[in-house]
Design a protein around this motif. Structure first.
Motif, PDB file in Angstrom:
ATOM      1  N   GLN A  31      -8.202  13.144  -8.811  1.00 24.92           N
ATOM      2  CA  GLN A  31      -8.905  12.027  -9.450  1.00 24.92           C
ATOM      3  C   GLN A  31      -9.371  12.407 -10.851  1.00 24.92           C
ATOM      4  O   GLN A  31      -9.241  11.607 -11.801  1.00 24.92           O
ATOM      5  CB  GLN A  31     -10.108  11.605  -8.601  1.00 24.92           C
ATOM      6  CG  GLN A  31      -9.754  10.815  -7.359  1.00 24.92           C
ATOM      7  CD  GLN A  31     -10.974  10.466  -6.537  1.00 24.92           C
ATOM      8  OE1 GLN A  31     -11.932  11.240  -6.467  1.00 24.92           O
ATOM      9  NE2 GLN A  31     -10.942   9.305  -5.906  1.00 24.92           N
TER      10      GLN A  31
ATOM     11  N   LYS B  90      -7.914   4.456  -6.870  1.00 26.54           N
ATOM     12  CA  LYS B  90      -7.077   4.066  -5.732  1.00 26.54           C
ATOM     13  C   LYS B  90      -6.833   5.223  -4.762  1.00 26.54           C
ATOM     14  O   LYS B  90      -6.292   5.011  -3.675  1.00 26.54           O
ATOM     15  CB  LYS B  90      -5.730   3.530  -6.215  1.00 26.54           C
ATOM     16  CG  LYS B  90      -5.792   2.139  -6.840  1.00 26.54           C
ATOM     17  CD  LYS B  90      -4.387   1.599  -7.079  1.00 26.54           C
ATOM     18  CE  LYS B  90      -4.418   0.165  -7.555  1.00 26.54           C
ATOM     19  NZ  LYS B  90      -3.051  -0.398  -7.707  1.00 26.54           N
TER      20      LYS B  90
ATOM     21  N   ASP C 153      -7.740   7.311  -2.036  1.00 20.78           N
ATOM     22  CA  ASP C 153      -8.739   7.062  -0.994  1.00 20.78           C
ATOM     23  C   ASP C 153      -8.215   7.596   0.337  1.00 20.78           C
ATOM     24  O   ASP C 153      -7.068   7.338   0.717  1.00 20.78           O
ATOM     25  CB  ASP C 153      -8.985   5.544  -0.902  1.00 20.78           C
ATOM     26  CG  ASP C 153     -10.211   5.192  -0.091  1.00 20.78           C
ATOM     27  OD1 ASP C 153     -10.364   5.730   1.026  1.00 20.78           O
ATOM     28  OD2 ASP C 153     -10.998   4.351  -0.556  1.00 20.78           O
ATOM     29  N   GLU C 154      -9.056   8.338   1.040  1.00 24.19           N
ATOM     30  CA  GLU C 154      -8.652   8.924   2.321  1.00 24.19           C
ATOM     31  C   GLU C 154      -8.363   7.870   3.384  1.00 24.19           C
ATOM     32  O   GLU C 154      -7.757   8.166   4.405  1.00 24.19           O
ATOM     33  CB  GLU C 154      -9.728   9.889   2.819  1.00 24.19           C
ATOM     34  CG  GLU C 154      -9.848  11.148   1.970  1.00 24.19           C
ATOM     35  CD  GLU C 154     -10.941  12.069   2.447  1.00 24.19           C
ATOM     36  OE1 GLU C 154     -11.855  11.576   3.156  1.00 24.19           O
ATOM     37  OE2 GLU C 154     -10.897  13.270   2.128  1.00 24.19           O
ATOM     38  N   ARG C 155      -8.796   6.626   3.157  1.00 23.09           N
ATOM     39  CA  ARG C 155      -8.506   5.560   4.109  1.00 23.09           C
ATOM     40  C   ARG C 155      -7.048   5.110   4.033  1.00 23.09           C
ATOM     41  O   ARG C 155      -6.568   4.392   4.925  1.00 23.09           O
ATOM     42  CB  ARG C 155      -9.416   4.359   3.845  1.00 23.09           C
ATOM     43  CG  ARG C 155     -10.881   4.577   4.162  1.00 23.09           C
ATOM     44  CD  ARG C 155     -11.703   3.370   3.759  1.00 23.09           C
ATOM     45  NE  ARG C 155     -11.738   3.187   2.309  1.00 23.09           N
ATOM     46  CZ  ARG C 155     -12.217   2.107   1.699  1.00 23.09           C
ATOM     47  NH1 ARG C 155     -12.703   1.103   2.423  1.00 23.09           N
ATOM     48  NH2 ARG C 155     -12.220   2.031   0.379  1.00 23.09           N
TER      49      ARG C 155
ATOM     50  N   VAL D   9      -3.920  12.245  -0.349  1.00 22.18           N
ATOM     51  CA  VAL D   9      -4.815  11.291   0.331  1.00 22.18           C
ATOM     52  C   VAL D   9      -4.667  11.353   1.847  1.00 22.18           C
ATOM     53  O   VAL D   9      -5.447  10.729   2.580  1.00 22.18           O
ATOM     54  CB  VAL D   9      -4.582   9.847  -0.159  1.00 22.18           C
ATOM     55  CG1 VAL D   9      -4.818   9.739  -1.654  1.00 22.18           C
ATOM     56  CG2 VAL D   9      -3.193   9.325   0.204  1.00 22.18           C
TER      57      VAL D   9
ATOM     58  N   ILE E 196      -6.733  -1.500   0.388  1.00 23.61           N
ATOM     59  CA  ILE E 196      -7.231  -0.332   1.124  1.00 23.61           C
ATOM     60  C   ILE E 196      -7.868  -0.741   2.441  1.00 23.61           C
ATOM     61  O   ILE E 196      -7.944   0.059   3.382  1.00 23.61           O
ATOM     62  CB  ILE E 196      -8.234   0.460   0.240  1.00 23.61           C
ATOM     63  CG1 ILE E 196      -8.461   1.859   0.825  1.00 23.61           C
ATOM     64  CG2 ILE E 196      -9.526  -0.296   0.070  1.00 23.61           C
ATOM     65  CD1 ILE E 196      -7.243   2.733   0.863  1.00 23.61           C
TER      66      ILE E 196
ATOM     67  N   ALA F  93      -2.441   1.725  -0.309  1.00 27.76           N
ATOM     68  CA  ALA F  93      -2.670   1.831  -1.751  1.00 27.76           C
ATOM     69  C   ALA F  93      -1.334   1.603  -2.444  1.00 27.76           C
ATOM     70  O   ALA F  93      -0.315   2.158  -2.025  1.00 27.76           O
ATOM     71  CB  ALA F  93      -3.236   3.200  -2.122  1.00 27.76           C
TER      72      ALA F  93
END
Length: 441
Positions: free
Chosen positions: A7, A28, A30-32, A72, A135, A140
């Motif tokens: 990031q 954008k 994001d671990e989700r 991610v 997300i 993503a």
């Protein structure tokens, strides 16, 4: 690589979505995200640079895309690409076996396939909530040039200082060129040979969602294409109409055929956007039911209703955009709703891109625009400090400073923001709260 490390690299090197609104890419990550999706649908007619860039740099882009997936923790990386991009698909197929968690998803030649909500459904079968973010569905989305810029930032330590732009339509040599950020549209168009008409109009972006630009406008990180068009072209004429007249036309000639809603891509995915109902209410000053007005928040502004569907050449997209802007200004937030089931008739209501181009008078402009990766040289640049969604970058140079290409000239502000870098070597001649001008040495 850790997410925070990637990031930081992406933010400091100024990487944003290379098209659309320019959403900062670092946000954008994001671990989700259990699925990441690369958008090579080249949503708008006549745009060519993403397929060209992916064909020329397939391995570098795929390697970087895989790295983002690993960072991610995504279990799957999908490249969404139209099946008609045969040469680019072949380039991808040469390397796909090296990336076990990556697959190619072939897309139909329909519009607006590059709308991320549409693309997500086509590639994964997931429906993004109306007004929601990808997300929320564990997805993503990144476009091709964005991932290429991540590659250059990570592997080459090069920030975003230039942009690929396709120049097409009324020019003698359609071309895709690489130009420094902050050069003028005139300087970009000059790379495509002679303009073949008098009094040309520059249409910046795609023909469906673009805008009319001036030759002195600077290129930004989201400038994808310049269509050089006659001033009486149907696209130009539609863009120059006024909303007050459009509303009166709707009141007098809308035949209530419902075609704008029938072909609305978001409506067919179950989103509560109903252009026909909105036109009926707005043109008759009917406020008994406020839902048609509030639901304007869910319009993607793809333009199918206005540029393709309406047999009366009315302007639902423009009027919906005005309503959406008015609601935002008044502080009215979108209602929290869930999508209805995807309509079974959706498959029969897609807009073929070939037919769309014919209806818009663009078929004759659908020609090769070969990519030239040599960087165009210009005498000066005007670099905007806001080329992305979020807070403008903050200038860290002053008039009289000498700067080198790639040097940070504006640092990320607090909140959602990215760095801005010099696109040429030279002397800073002007600094304002909106832009920085550099005269090239």
């Amino acid at each position: 690589m850790e997410i925070k490390e990637l990031q930081k690299i992406i933010q400091e090197n100024g990487v944003v979505g290379a098209g659309g609104a320019g959403f900062p890419t670092y946000a954008k990550l994001d671990e989700r995200a259990n699925t990441i999706l690369m958008n090579c649908a080249e949503c708008e007619p006549l745009l060519k640079l993403h397929r060209q860039l992916l064909e020329k740099h397939a391995y570098e882009i795929m390697k970087t895309f895989n790295m983002v997936a690993e960072t991610v923790g995504a279990s799957e990386a999908i490249i969404g690409i139209k099946k008609s991009y045969v040469q680019t698909v072949k380039a991808l197929e040469q390397h796909i076996e090296e990336f076990p968690n990556m697959r190619i998803h072939l897309l139909e030649e329909v519009y607006p396939m590059g709308d991320e909500v549409v693309l997500i459904y086509e590639a994964t079968g997931r429906v993004v909530r109306p007004g929601g973010l990808p997300i929320e569905q564990g997805v993503a989305v990144f476009n091709v040039e964005t991932i290429y810029n991540v590659y250059r930032a990570v592997e080459k330590q090069k920030p975003v200082t230039d942009k690929y732009v396709s120049v097409v339509a009324e020019v003698s040599n359609p071309v895709t060129v690489r130009v420094p950020l902050g050069c003028t549209l005139d300087e970009v168009v000059a790379q495509a040979g002679n303009v073949t008409i008098k009094d040309p109009v520059y249409f910046v972006g795609g023909p469906m969602m673009g805008r009319i630009g001036s030759g002195s406008d600077p290129v930004t990180k989201t400038t994808n294409a310049i269509l050089v068009l006659p001033k009486d072209h149907v696209i130009v004429m539609k863009k120059q109409r006024t909303s007050s007249i459009d509303l009166k036309r709707a009141a007098s000639i809308c035949c209530q055929c419902n075609t704008c809603t029938d072909l609305c891509p978001r409506n067919n995915l179950g989103h509560p956007i109903d252009p026909a109902l909105f036109m009926r209410a707005a043109s008759n000053n009917d406020y008994r039911n406020l839902n048609p007005y509030l639901d304007s928040n869910f319009c993607s502004s793809c333009g199918v209703c206005e540029m393709y569907s309406c047999p009366q050449s009315l302007a639902p997209r423009t009027l919906l955009a005005d309503m959406k802007a008015g609601l935002k200004k008044a502080g009215v937030r979108p209602p929290q709703v869930q999508a209805a089931p995807v309509q079974k008739s959706r498959e029969y209501r897609k807009v073929p891109e070939e037919r769309l181009m014919a209806r818009l008078g663009l078929t004759k402009y659908d020609k090769d625009a070969p990519m030239d990766e040599n960087l165009v040289e210009v005498p000066k640049v005007k670099i905007l400090l806001s080329q992305h969604i979020g807070a403008p970058a903050q200038a860290i140079v002053k008039a009289g400073d000498q700067v080198t290409r790639g040097q940070m000239i504006a640092a990320p502000a607090n909140g959602l923001s990215v760095g801005i870098h010099a696109s040429v070597c030279g002397k800073v001649t002007e600094v304002t709260d909106r832009y920085i001008v550099i005269a090239r040495n």
